[in-house]
Design an enzyme around this catalytic site. Structure first.
Site, mmCIF file in Angstrom:
data_model
loop_
_atom_site.group_PDB
_atom_site.id
_atom_site.type_symbol
_atom_site.label_atom_id
_atom_site.label_comp_id
_atom_site.label_asym_id
_atom_site.label_seq_id
_atom_site.Cartn_x
_atom_site.Cartn_y
_atom_site.Cartn_z
ATOM 1 N N SER A 154 0.031 -1.941 -1.445
ATOM 2 C CA SER A 154 0.428 -1.360 -2.722
ATOM 3 C C SER A 154 0.521 -2.458 -3.789
ATOM 4 C CB SER A 154 1.738 -0.578 -2.565
ATOM 5 O OG SER A 154 2.007 0.222 -3.689
ATOM 6 N N ASP A 247 -4.318 9.621 -2.370
ATOM 7 C CA ASP A 247 -3.580 8.556 -3.057
ATOM 8 C C ASP A 247 -4.109 8.444 -4.483
ATOM 9 O OD1 ASP A 247 -2.488 6.087 -3.923
ATOM 10 O OD2 ASP A 247 -2.627 5.222 -1.925
ATOM 11 N N HIS A 277 -0.200 7.988 -0.656
ATOM 12 C CA HIS A 277 0.148 6.577 -0.819
ATOM 13 C C HIS A 277 1.218 6.180 0.203
ATOM 14 C CE1 HIS A 277 0.218 2.833 -2.990
ATOM 15 N NE2 HIS A 277 1.523 2.869 -3.051
#
Length: 306
Positions: A154, A247, A277
């Site tokens: 991320s 995502d 995500h």
């Protein structure tokens, strides 16, 4: 705009919003809650865990997981996720300890500074300082610099991508980059960036980028802050990018992988249908999680063994 359908194993996450940028948003509270969730990882035979202060001002700490056997080992420099605003170096200890045990590699997780208190370039500078420390102390750490990978998830994936760009520009060779659903594009102009996706919807993404970029937000943003803005992708190391098909980072991850391929970089891309995500952290027992972790392990093994 709605996202693509979720895999049934992730369906219960459909309405989950981490709350960044909402009217009742409490950053300190979220950080505190996350800290409470992070449990100490039980020791594993053959792996030594320790914390090191590698810089006194401003303070910079790393978490190390190392094989207890002598020799020259592969290395992983790891950057944790959290939208550039939350998280810490210990939160991925289970993953990093597992890599140390399986591959006999030294894993180094960086306690970089968080925004908005410390916007760009603080986190990037910390990550680069950690890379410099690893390179300088490779012999002491038992790291073979010919097998050093930079990795992250991320926001940490964004930091990792930026470190790899900067390392290339500074002539520091790396063996690879491993990017889990990286946060790399502040412009949010793709279709998937507008999906009302679970975990990390557009409101959270806008808030995270504003916090990280500070005064740069909406202005002239350098590639070391948002790697998708890089114009030269040549000379980067072997790469694996992992992303879920549900995502909001789907488009930017696929585009980044495509640009790496067209720049002549050996690049693997893995997309897991219907995965949101952070899917590997949110649902550790999901089939997609098992596949993603297996794919990451196989890729690391291939990089480490040449």
């Amino acid at each position: 705009m709605t996202t693509t359908p979720l895999d049934p194993e992730f369906a219960f996450l459909a309405d989950l919003d981490v709350g960044f940028g909402g009217e009742t948003f409490d950053l300190l509270g979220i950080r505190s809650s996350l800290q409470e969730l992070i449990q100490p990882v039980p020791p594993v035979d053959g792996v030594v865990a320790e914390s090191r202060i590698i810089r006194s001002s401003p303070p910079l700490t790393v978490e190390l997981f190392s094989p207890d056997a002598a020799g020259r080992h592969p290395g992983v420099l790891w950057l944790h996720g959290g939208g550039y605003m939350i998280g810490n170096a210990a939160m991925d200890a289970l993953r990093l300890q597992g890599w140390a045990a399986r591959f006999g590699c030294v894993t180094v997780s960086v306690e970089y500074r968080l925004s908005p208190e410390d916007p760009f370039p603080a986190a990037h500078d910390d990550a680069m300082a950690a890379l410099g420390w690893v390179v300088e102390h490779a012999a002491e750490l038992g790291i073979d610099l010919d097998r050093l990978v930079v990795a992250g998830a991320s926001a940490g994936g964004g930091l990792a991508a930026a470190v790899v760009l900067a390392a290339r520009d500074q002539g520091v060779p790396l063996a690879g980059q491993l990017l889990f659903y990286p946060m790399i594009d502040d412009r949010q102009q793709t279709s998937s960036s507008q999906w009302e996706a679970p975990i990390w919807p557009p409101t959270a993404n806008r808030f995270g980028w504003r916090a990280y970029l500070g005064d740069l937000s909406g202005g002239d943003v350098p590639p070391y802050a948002a790697p998708a803005r890089a114009t030269d992708m040549t000379g980067l190391p072997r790469s694996l990018l992992i992303v879920g098909g549900a995502d909001c980072f789907f488009d930017e991850t696929v585009a980044y992988a495509s640009r790496l391929v067209h720049a002549g970089v050996s690049t693997d891309l893995r997309v897991y249908a219907g995965a949101p995500h952070g899917f590997d952290l949110m649902v550790p027992g999901a089939r997609a999680t098992a596949e993603a972790l297996r794919d990451a392990d196989l890729w690391l093994e291939s990089v480490f063994t040449g």
